[in-house]
Design a protein around this motif. Structure first.
Motif, mmCIF file in Angstrom:
data_model
loop_
_atom_site.group_PDB
_atom_site.id
_atom_site.type_symbol
_atom_site.label_atom_id
_atom_site.label_comp_id
_atom_site.label_asym_id
_atom_site.label_seq_id
_atom_site.Cartn_x
_atom_site.Cartn_y
_atom_site.Cartn_z
ATOM 1 N N PHE A 113 21.446 11.673 -13.081
ATOM 2 C CA PHE A 113 20.121 11.440 -13.653
ATOM 3 C C PHE A 113 20.101 10.064 -14.286
ATOM 4 C CE2 PHE A 113 17.213 12.278 -17.455
ATOM 5 C CZ PHE A 113 16.056 12.017 -16.738
ATOM 6 N N LEU A 114 19.105 9.256 -13.915
ATOM 7 C CA LEU A 114 18.904 7.935 -14.501
ATOM 8 C C LEU A 114 17.608 7.980 -15.311
ATOM 9 C CD1 LEU A 114 20.519 7.539 -11.676
ATOM 10 C CD2 LEU A 114 20.013 5.123 -12.043
ATOM 11 N N PRO A 115 17.718 8.218 -16.619
ATOM 12 C CA PRO A 115 16.504 8.429 -17.424
ATOM 13 C C PRO A 115 15.638 7.187 -17.578
ATOM 14 C CG PRO A 115 18.466 8.393 -18.814
ATOM 15 C CD PRO A 115 18.948 8.416 -17.400
ATOM 16 N N GLY A 116 16.204 5.996 -17.362
ATOM 17 C CA GLY A 116 15.429 4.778 -17.555
ATOM 18 C C GLY A 116 14.515 4.420 -16.413
ATOM 19 N N TRP A 117 14.696 5.051 -15.271
ATOM 20 C CA TRP A 117 13.859 4.760 -14.092
ATOM 21 C C TRP A 117 12.385 5.032 -14.408
ATOM 22 C CZ3 TRP A 117 15.044 3.718 -8.748
ATOM 23 C CH2 TRP A 117 13.995 3.929 -7.867
ATOM 24 N N ARG B 146 0.811 -1.216 0.000
ATOM 25 C CA ARG B 146 0.000 0.000 0.000
ATOM 26 C C ARG B 146 0.845 1.268 0.000
ATOM 27 N NH1 ARG B 146 -5.267 1.233 1.751
ATOM 28 N NH2 ARG B 146 -5.518 3.429 2.319
ATOM 29 N N GLY B 147 1.951 1.255 0.749
ATOM 30 C CA GLY B 147 2.655 2.503 1.006
ATOM 31 C C GLY B 147 4.081 2.563 0.520
ATOM 32 N N ASN B 148 4.450 1.739 -0.472
ATOM 33 C CA ASN B 148 5.841 1.802 -0.929
ATOM 34 C C ASN B 148 6.082 3.081 -1.729
ATOM 35 O OD1 ASN B 148 5.519 1.267 -3.877
ATOM 36 N ND2 ASN B 148 4.724 -0.698 -3.158
ATOM 37 N N ALA B 149 7.320 3.271 -2.150
ATOM 38 C CA ALA B 149 7.705 4.537 -2.784
ATOM 39 C C ALA B 149 7.329 4.625 -4.250
ATOM 40 C CB ALA B 149 9.207 4.764 -2.623
ATOM 41 N N ALA B 150 6.768 3.556 -4.829
ATOM 42 C CA ALA B 150 6.174 3.573 -6.172
ATOM 43 C C ALA B 150 7.192 3.453 -7.298
ATOM 44 C CB ALA B 150 5.307 4.818 -6.385
ATOM 45 N N GLY B 151 8.451 3.155 -6.995
ATOM 46 C CA GLY B 151 9.458 3.068 -8.040
ATOM 47 C C GLY B 151 9.567 1.693 -8.662
ATOM 48 N N ILE B 152 9.704 1.653 -9.983
ATOM 49 C CA ILE B 152 10.103 0.437 -10.694
ATOM 50 C C ILE B 152 11.616 0.555 -10.844
ATOM 51 C CG2 ILE B 152 9.752 -1.025 -12.719
ATOM 52 C CD1 ILE B 152 7.201 -0.567 -11.087
ATOM 53 N N GLY C 82 9.970 -5.070 -4.086
ATOM 54 C CA GLY C 82 8.726 -5.809 -4.268
ATOM 55 C C GLY C 82 7.932 -5.343 -5.470
ATOM 56 N N LEU C 83 7.698 -4.036 -5.566
ATOM 57 C CA LEU C 83 6.980 -3.513 -6.729
ATOM 58 C C LEU C 83 7.797 -3.727 -7.998
ATOM 59 C CD1 LEU C 83 4.596 -1.951 -7.941
ATOM 60 C CD2 LEU C 83 5.799 0.166 -7.370
ATOM 61 N N ALA D 110 12.751 -7.149 -15.194
ATOM 62 C CA ALA D 110 11.624 -6.595 -14.447
ATOM 63 C C ALA D 110 10.770 -5.640 -15.279
ATOM 64 C CB ALA D 110 12.135 -5.886 -13.189
ATOM 65 N N LEU D 111 11.407 -4.678 -15.962
ATOM 66 C CA LEU D 111 10.624 -3.697 -16.713
ATOM 67 C C LEU D 111 9.912 -4.333 -17.909
ATOM 68 C CD1 LEU D 111 9.654 -0.806 -16.937
ATOM 69 C CD2 LEU D 111 11.743 -0.253 -18.204
ATOM 70 N N PRO D 112 10.577 -5.173 -18.722
ATOM 71 C CA PRO D 112 9.832 -5.833 -19.800
ATOM 72 C C PRO D 112 8.624 -6.629 -19.302
ATOM 73 C CG PRO D 112 12.179 -6.095 -20.143
ATOM 74 C CD PRO D 112 12.022 -5.481 -18.785
ATOM 75 N N ALA D 113 8.773 -7.280 -18.153
ATOM 76 C CA ALA D 113 7.641 -8.025 -17.595
ATOM 77 C C ALA D 113 6.510 -7.074 -17.207
ATOM 78 C CB ALA D 113 8.092 -8.842 -16.387
ATOM 79 N N TRP D 114 6.858 -5.949 -16.605
ATOM 80 C CA TRP D 114 5.828 -4.970 -16.264
ATOM 81 C C TRP D 114 5.174 -4.380 -17.511
ATOM 82 C CZ3 TRP D 114 2.632 -4.236 -12.701
ATOM 83 C CH2 TRP D 114 2.945 -4.364 -11.353
#
Length: 414
Positions: free
Chosen positions: A191-195, A44-50, A382-383, A118-122
Motif C-alpha cells: 500500500f502506497l498511501p501517498g499516491w 483524455r484516456g489516461n489512468a488518472a494517477g498522480i 504526463g498527468l 510534481a505533487l506540490p506543483a499540482w
C-alpha cells in the motif's frame, strides 16, 4: 523576473494546459493552439494517477528478464507490431543503453527529482484553478497473485523508501480487507498511501481549459506545420491560415512533437507507446483505491464515470489502426484477480504515450531556435508531471533558475 510577454503553446493536452495556467499566473499573455479540442488526445484516456511515488524508469537492468516472454505474446504487456519493428529499432537500441546500471541510476535520480516536485506543483494548481474537487487521496495498492513476483517487487519498494516514499507491505488477506472485491488468488503486495489520483483526466483538462480562458488565455483550433526562427522570436507556419509570430513558443504536442522538432534540426528519439483501456460504467465491483497489477501490466482505476482497466505497451507508431483484442486481453487478465468483474460493456480507447528511451521527458530550451521551449515526451507520467513542467517552463521563460536541474531533460542529451 524576466519579461511578461506573449507565449504561444502548441498543444492543448494536459502539459500544454498546465503550462498555460502557470504562465498566466505569472502575468504572461498566452495562446494555446491545437488541431483538436482541449484534452481530446492522449490526455483524455489516461489512468488518472498522480504517480509521484514512481521513481524507477521502464528501462532497467531487470526488464530483460521479463521482456522476451512479453514479446512472444502478441497481446501481452509489451508488444511490437511486426510492421513497425524496423522503425522502432533505433529507439530500442537506445533503450538498451538506458537499461545499463549507470544510466539506470541517472534516470532514477532525474525521475525522482521531477516527481518529488510534481505533487506540490499540482497542489498549487488545484487551488488556483478551483479543481480540488477532482482529487482523490485514497492511495494505491500494488497487487500480486504470485509469491515470486512479490519477492521481485521488494527491491522496487525499497528504492521508493530510499526516496522518502511510504510503502507498507501487506498480505493477501490484508489486501482483501482493504478491497473486498479482490479475488482469493491475491497473494500479497503493498500500500502506497501517498499516491493521489483525479476522478476524470478528461474532466480535469476541460476544467483547466476553462480556467485558462477565465484568466484571459486564448485556446484556438489550428495545426502548426513548421517552426522557424526570426529576429523577433519564433515563426509558426500553419497548415491553414496566416503565419504566426511570438517571442516565446512552447512545443507541447506529445507524440506529435518529434516532427516539428526535427524540422528545426533537433531529432529527438521520441516514439509512442500505444496504450489501451476500457472504462466500464457498471463493473459489478467497487474499488476505493487505484490498483496496480504490475505482474500483468495493467491497472484498475476507479473514476467518476466507472472503472478504467488499462495499460500495456504496444509499439506500432501513430498511423496503425487499434488492435481491440488488446482490450479483451486486459479484461481477461483482470478477471484472474477480480473474478466478479463484469466488463461486457464499456468505452474502449487507445492513446499515444510520447516516450523517450530513458523514461525522461524533454523540458529544455531549443538549441536551434531562440525563444522555443520543448515540453514533451512524458510517457506514463504526463498527468503526474504536468503542473511541475508548467512551473519549470515558466521559470525558463522568465529567465529564472528552475527549481531543479534541467540537464537530465535536455533536448540534445542523446
Amino acid at each position: 523576473m524576466g519579461d511578461r510577454s506573449e507565449v504561444t503553446i502548441i498543444g492543448a493536452g494536459i502539459i500544454g494546459l498546465a503550462t498555460a495556467a502557470a504562465l498566466l499566473e505569472r502575468g504572461h499573455a498566452v495562446t494555446v493552439i491545437d488541431r483538436d479540442e482541449p484534452g481530446s488526445g492522449t490526455s483524455r484516456g489516461n489512468a488518472a494517477g498522480i504517480a509521484w511515488t514512481d521513481v524507477a524508469p521502464l528501462a532497467s537492468p531487470g526488464i530483460w528478464r521479463k521482456a522476451p516472454g512479453w514479446l512472444l505474446d502478441p497481446l501481452g504487456p509489451l508488444t511490437i507490431r511486426p510492421s513497425y519493428a524496423l522503425s522502432i529499432l533505433p529507439w530500442m537500441l537506445r533503450f538498451v543503453q538506458a537499461s545499463r546500471p549507470a544510466a539506470w541510476r541517472r534516470s532514477i535520480g532525474a525521475i525522482a527529482a521531477l516527481n518529488a516536485a510534481a505533487l506540490p506543483a499540482w497542489e498549487r494548481l488545484w487551488r488556483e484553478s478551483g479543481t480540488l474537487n477532482r482529487v482523490k487521496r485514497e492511495g494505491c495498492l500494488d497487487v500480486f497473485d504470485k509469491p515470486a513476483e512479490i519477492a521481485r517487487a521488494q527491491a522496487g519498494w525499497q528504492l521508493q523508501r530510499d526516496h522518502g516514499i511510504e510503502v507498507r507491505e501487506l498480505s493477501g488477506p490484508e489486501l482483501r480487507d482493504m478491497e473486498p472485491d479482490l479475488g482469493p488468488t491475491v497473494a500479497g503486495g503493498a500500500f502506497l498511501p501517498g499516491w493521489v489520483q483525479v476522478d476524470d483526466p478528461h474532466g480535469m483538462c476541460l476544467d483547466l481549459a476553462a480556467h485558462v480562458r477565465a484568466r484571459g488565455g486564448t485556446i484556438e483550433r489550428g495545426e502548426v506545420a513548421a517552426i522557424t526562427r526570426c529576429s523577433q522570436g519564433v515563426v509558426l507556419r500553419m497548415r491553414e491560415g496566416p503565419v504566426r509570430r511570438a517571442p516565446h513558443v512552447v512545443l507541447a504536442c506529445g507524440a506529435w512533437s518529434r516532427r516539428l522538432a526535427a524540422g528545426i534540426g533537433e531529432d529527438v528519439p521520441l516514439d509512442t507507446e500505444r496504450g489501451y483501456n476500457i472504462t466500464v460504467p457498471d463493473p459489478g465491483v467497487s474499488f476505493r483505491r487505484f490498483i496496480m497489477l504490475a505482474g500483468y501490466g495493467f491497472v484498475l482505476s476507479p473514476l467518476a464515470k466507472g472503472l478504467r482497466i488499462g495499460g500495456a505497451v504496444e509499439f506500432g507508431g501513430l498511423e496503425a489502426a487499434p488492435d481491440w483484442r488488446r482490450v479483451d486481453a486486459l479484461v481477461a487478465r483482470a478477471g484472474k484477480v477480480v473474478p466478479k468483474l463484469d466488463a461486457t460493456t464499456g468505452e474502449r480507447w487507445m492513446g499515444f504515450r510520447p516516450s523517450l528511451p530513458d523514461s525522461l521527458p524533454v523540458i529544455s530550451p531549443s538549441r536551434r531556435v531562440p525563444g522555443l521551449i520543448h515540453a514533451f515526451g512524458h510517457a506514463h507520467h504526463g498527468l503526474t508531471q504536468a503542473a511541475v513542467t508548467g512551473d519549470l517552463v515558466a521559470a525558463l521563460i522568465a529567465g529564472e533558475q528552475p527549481a531543479i536541474d534541467l540537464a537530465p531533460y535536455a533536448v540534445d542529451r542523446f
